[in-house]
Design a protein around this motif. Structure first.
Motif, PDB file in Angstrom:
ATOM      1  N   THR A 142      36.754  43.379  35.283  1.00  0.00           N
ATOM      2  CA  THR A 142      37.234  43.176  36.655  1.00  0.00           C
ATOM      3  C   THR A 142      36.178  43.489  37.695  1.00  0.00           C
ATOM      4  O   THR A 142      36.381  43.211  38.880  1.00  0.00           O
ATOM      5  N   GLY A 143      35.063  44.082  37.271  1.00  0.00           N
ATOM      6  CA  GLY A 143      34.059  44.522  38.227  1.00  0.00           C
ATOM      7  C   GLY A 143      34.563  45.666  39.079  1.00  0.00           C
ATOM      8  O   GLY A 143      34.000  45.957  40.146  1.00  0.00           O
ATOM      9  N   GLY A 144      35.626  46.333  38.616  1.00  0.00           N
ATOM     10  CA  GLY A 144      36.215  47.413  39.396  1.00  0.00           C
ATOM     11  C   GLY A 144      37.109  46.917  40.512  1.00  0.00           C
ATOM     12  O   GLY A 144      37.692  47.710  41.247  1.00  0.00           O
ATOM     13  N   LYS A 145      37.225  45.601  40.643  1.00  0.00           N
ATOM     14  CA  LYS A 145      38.039  45.023  41.712  1.00  0.00           C
ATOM     15  C   LYS A 145      39.480  44.886  41.240  1.00  0.00           C
ATOM     16  O   LYS A 145      39.875  45.429  40.207  1.00  0.00           O
ATOM     17  N   ARG A 146      40.258  44.115  41.988  1.00  0.00           N
ATOM     18  CA  ARG A 146      41.667  43.919  41.656  1.00  0.00           C
ATOM     19  C   ARG A 146      41.968  42.435  41.505  1.00  0.00           C
ATOM     20  O   ARG A 146      42.741  41.851  42.290  1.00  0.00           O
ATOM     21  N   PRO A 147      41.392  41.782  40.492  1.00  0.00           N
ATOM     22  CA  PRO A 147      41.709  40.370  40.268  1.00  0.00           C
ATOM     23  C   PRO A 147      43.123  40.234  39.720  1.00  0.00           C
ATOM     24  O   PRO A 147      43.763  41.213  39.330  1.00  0.00           O
ATOM     25  N   LYS A 148      43.584  39.013  39.668  1.00  0.00           N
ATOM     26  CA  LYS A 148      44.923  38.773  39.149  1.00  0.00           C
ATOM     27  C   LYS A 148      44.936  38.973  37.636  1.00  0.00           C
ATOM     28  O   LYS A 148      44.223  38.295  36.903  1.00  0.00           O
ATOM     29  N   ALA A 162      48.203  46.240  27.567  1.00  0.00           N
ATOM     30  CA  ALA A 162      47.716  44.890  27.289  1.00  0.00           C
ATOM     31  C   ALA A 162      47.742  44.081  28.579  1.00  0.00           C
ATOM     32  O   ALA A 162      48.757  44.070  29.299  1.00  0.00           O
ATOM     33  N   TYR A 163      46.633  43.412  28.859  1.00  0.00           N
ATOM     34  CA  TYR A 163      46.514  42.612  30.075  1.00  0.00           C
ATOM     35  C   TYR A 163      45.886  41.261  29.758  1.00  0.00           C
ATOM     36  O   TYR A 163      44.996  41.166  28.911  1.00  0.00           O
ATOM     37  N   ARG A 164      46.369  40.243  30.495  1.00  0.00           N
ATOM     38  CA  ARG A 164      45.802  38.901  30.354  1.00  0.00           C
ATOM     39  C   ARG A 164      45.186  38.468  31.674  1.00  0.00           C
ATOM     40  O   ARG A 164      45.770  38.677  32.748  1.00  0.00           O
ATOM     41  N   PHE A 165      43.991  37.876  31.581  1.00  0.00           N
ATOM     42  CA  PHE A 165      43.308  37.305  32.732  1.00  0.00           C
ATOM     43  C   PHE A 165      43.642  35.812  32.775  1.00  0.00           C
ATOM     44  O   PHE A 165      43.112  35.037  31.964  1.00  0.00           O
ATOM     45  N   PRO A 166      44.512  35.373  33.696  1.00  0.00           N
ATOM     46  CA  PRO A 166      44.955  33.975  33.689  1.00  0.00           C
ATOM     47  C   PRO A 166      43.817  32.973  33.864  1.00  0.00           C
ATOM     48  O   PRO A 166      43.878  31.865  33.314  1.00  0.00           O
ATOM     49  N   GLY A 167      42.783  33.338  34.624  1.00  0.00           N
ATOM     50  CA  GLY A 167      41.695  32.398  34.889  1.00  0.00           C
ATOM     51  C   GLY A 167      41.011  31.905  33.640  1.00  0.00           C
ATOM     52  O   GLY A 167      40.573  30.738  33.569  1.00  0.00           O
ATOM     53  N   THR A 168      40.884  32.767  32.639  1.00  0.00           N
ATOM     54  CA  THR A 168      40.228  32.371  31.385  1.00  0.00           C
ATOM     55  C   THR A 168      41.156  32.509  30.186  1.00  0.00           C
ATOM     56  O   THR A 168      40.743  32.266  29.054  1.00  0.00           O
ATOM     57  N   ASN A 169      42.404  32.888  30.428  1.00  0.00           N
ATOM     58  CA  ASN A 169      43.354  33.110  29.344  1.00  0.00           C
ATOM     59  C   ASN A 169      42.784  34.097  28.323  1.00  0.00           C
ATOM     60  O   ASN A 169      42.834  33.896  27.115  1.00  0.00           O
ATOM     61  N   THR A 170      42.227  35.186  28.853  1.00  0.00           N
ATOM     62  CA  THR A 170      41.645  36.247  28.022  1.00  0.00           C
ATOM     63  C   THR A 170      42.575  37.450  28.030  1.00  0.00           C
ATOM     64  O   THR A 170      42.993  37.905  29.098  1.00  0.00           O
ATOM     65  N   THR A 171      42.871  37.961  26.852  1.00  0.00           N
ATOM     66  CA  THR A 171      43.719  39.148  26.744  1.00  0.00           C
ATOM     67  C   THR A 171      42.908  40.312  26.199  1.00  0.00           C
ATOM     68  O   THR A 171      42.150  40.150  25.239  1.00  0.00           O
ATOM     69  N   VAL A 172      43.050  41.477  26.825  1.00  0.00           N
ATOM     70  CA  VAL A 172      42.419  42.713  26.363  1.00  0.00           C
ATOM     71  C   VAL A 172      43.532  43.748  26.197  1.00  0.00           C
ATOM     72  O   VAL A 172      44.314  43.966  27.137  1.00  0.00           O
ATOM     73  N   LEU A 173      43.600  44.373  25.031  1.00  0.00           N
ATOM     74  CA  LEU A 173      44.687  45.319  24.798  1.00  0.00           C
ATOM     75  C   LEU A 173      44.183  46.545  24.054  1.00  0.00           C
ATOM     76  O   LEU A 173      43.144  46.522  23.399  1.00  0.00           O
ATOM     77  N   PHE A 174      44.977  47.604  24.177  1.00  0.00           N
ATOM     78  CA  PHE A 174      44.721  48.834  23.427  1.00  0.00           C
ATOM     79  C   PHE A 174      46.012  49.298  22.787  1.00  0.00           C
ATOM     80  O   PHE A 174      47.062  49.353  23.430  1.00  0.00           O
TER      81      PHE A 174
END
Length: 480
Positions: A230-236, A259-271
């Motif tokens: 996120t670059g420390g920012k608050r993207p969607k 678990a979070y998904r980045f809609p722009g690239t359909n990337t999911t990162v989870l723990f």
């Protein structure tokens, strides 16, 4: 013409000779392969069970080789050997003492300090970095290299990444003023490191899922990746925990499954919090007022079995909970083949059981990867603690604020966590080797900038963020 039919045929048609020979070789090879054992889930043999139950001395001797193998915990762990360079240079285990001893044969480079050089950290200098000897197609050892100053670090602001960073890991927010430890990056020798940034990571992981599964040090790596992405920012971003059954996970501390998904690239990162990587099963026939759990060494966590097919990249870790205090606090009891392994008091050293688990989980994953050729799995080595003059609950501390005071380079070919290295050898699972790299960074822990109670003043296990886990993710990014 004398001779049998085959002899006459070969004389009349000599070109058949090589064909017959090749057919014979193929038959032998197929016969050998047919008799080879098929890789299955690892199980405990009666001999191994007896060795564990009897508490053979080899189980106690193993894991006391060097800091990369011990059960020292810190706030996430428990009493363990105090870090002491002198103990790293000797190995008391004798080859041939049994199953675990054979599995954990120590090779060269098995201590941490032997891999390091005690020179002070250098000023920013890229001159030697561009003289790369790396050739396309060669395997890079990302754990051999040097910490160098970099004016472009850190990769994000701890202040701006408050959405993802708990305050206890945000050392800047906790009042730490000496932040010089943030200004370094790791440069492997002879390896070209790709530019690591949030957009580059998300593009590479487009339509893919990255899963971290492990303890609170694994959670720190997850938090680091979220800050970088996120670059420390608050993207969607979208919360997608329910998709993976993470709305409420049994045994997991609050906020430790995300678990979070980045809609722009359909990337999911989870723990997912699984400190032992084992299946935990509630035990009903106990006299304890609180619920006890069977910790099945020969079974992976149920989450992994259920959702493995959903991941493109998986990073596992386990280490700081393999000690008597954590087992007692969590009400864990060692099981294998559905039966308890230990009767009565647990042995002081639980590292052999961790080693057994590492081999078990890697062999299971290796068998799964046969059917998932595009999936990448990494076993992350143990993150070192740096307690001096005691441990987390006995007055141990880590007061260093000088970067790289014990050296800046790693030369050894072997990991500082040899059990993890041995576990992945010869398998499709890769080693994310961060032990010796992190061993050089004693100044980068949370230390006394902590929210813990007065009785636990220092946290010399967890890292400040931004900090060392960012480097773990940079090395991970280079391999995905």
């Amino acid at each position: 013409m004398k001779g049998g039919f085959l002899h006459r045929l070969l004389v009349e048609k000599p070109w058949l000779g090589p064909v017959v020979f090749l057919l014979g070789v193929a038959t032998v090879v197929l016969a050998l392969l047919g008799g080879s054992p098929v890789l299955t889930n690892f199980s405990i043999t009666p001999e191994q069970r007896q060795a564990f139950s009897q508490g053979l001395g080899v189980l106690q001797r193993q894991g006391q080789q060097h800091p990369g193998n011990d059960a020292t915990g810190g706030p996430v762990g428990s009493p363990g050997p105090t870090y002491d360079d002198s103990r790293i240079h000797e190995s008391t285990a004798t080859p041939g003492d049994g199953f675990l001893q054979r599995q954990e044969q120590r090779g060269p480079g098995n201590d941490v300090t032997r891999n390091l050089v005690g020179s002070p950290g250098p000023a920013y200098d890229d001159s030697r970095i561009h003289k790369s000897t790396y050739k396309q197609g060669e395997e890079c050892n990302y754990a051999k290299g040097k910490w160098i100053g970099d004016e472009k670090r850190p990769l994000y602001s701890g202040y701006e990444c408050k959405r993802w960073l708990p305050k206890k890991y945000n050392c800047d927010a906790m009042g730490r003023t000496d932040l010089s430890f943030e200004g370094y990056r790791w440069q492997p020798y002879g390896c070209k490191m790709p530019e690591f940034s949030g957009p580059n990571f998300l593009n590479r992981m487009r339509h893919k899922t990255l899963a971290f599964v492990g303890d609170s040090l694994g959670r720190q790596q997850f938090l680091s990746m979220m800050c970088i992405a996120t670059g420390g920012k608050r993207p969607k971003v979208e919360k997608v925990g329910r998709k993976y059954g993470l709305a409420k996970v049994p045994h997991a501390p609050k906020g430790h499954t995300l678990a979070y998904r980045f809609p722009g690239t359909n990337t999911t990162v989870l723990f997912y919090w699984s400190a032992s990587l084992c299946e935990l099963e509630p035990l009903t026939n106990t006299t304890s007022l609180s619920t006890s759990y069977a910790l099945h060494l020969d079974r992976p966590a149920r989450f992994l079995k259920k959702y493995l097919h959903s991941f493109d990249t998986l990073v596992l870790n386990t280490g700081h909970h393999w000690n008597k205090v954590k087992f007692s606090q969590n009400n864990w009891e060692l099981y294998a083949d559905g039966k308890p392994l230990v009767k009565g008091t647990l042995p002081e050293d639980l590292s052999p059981f961790r080693n057994l688990k590492l081999h078990n989980i890697v062999r299971w994953l290796d068998s799964e990867l046969i059917h998932r050729p595009h999936m990448k799995v990494f076993l992350r080595t143990k993150s070192p603690s740096h307690f001096l003059h005691g441990d987390w609950n006995t007055g141990g501390s880590c007061n260093s604020t000088t970067p790289l005071s014990s050296g800046s380079e790693v030369f050894g070919d072997h990991s500082g966590d040899l059990p993890a290295e041995h576990a992945v050898t010869g398998t499709r699972v890769k080693l994310l080797d961060i032990t010796s790299i992190s061993q050089l960074r004693s100044e980068a822990h949370v230390a006394d900038h902590t929210l813990n109670s007065q009785s636990v003043k220092y946290d010399c296990s967890h890292w400040c963020l931004p900090g060392i886990p960012d480097t773990w993710n940079e090395i991970l990014f280079a391999q995905i």
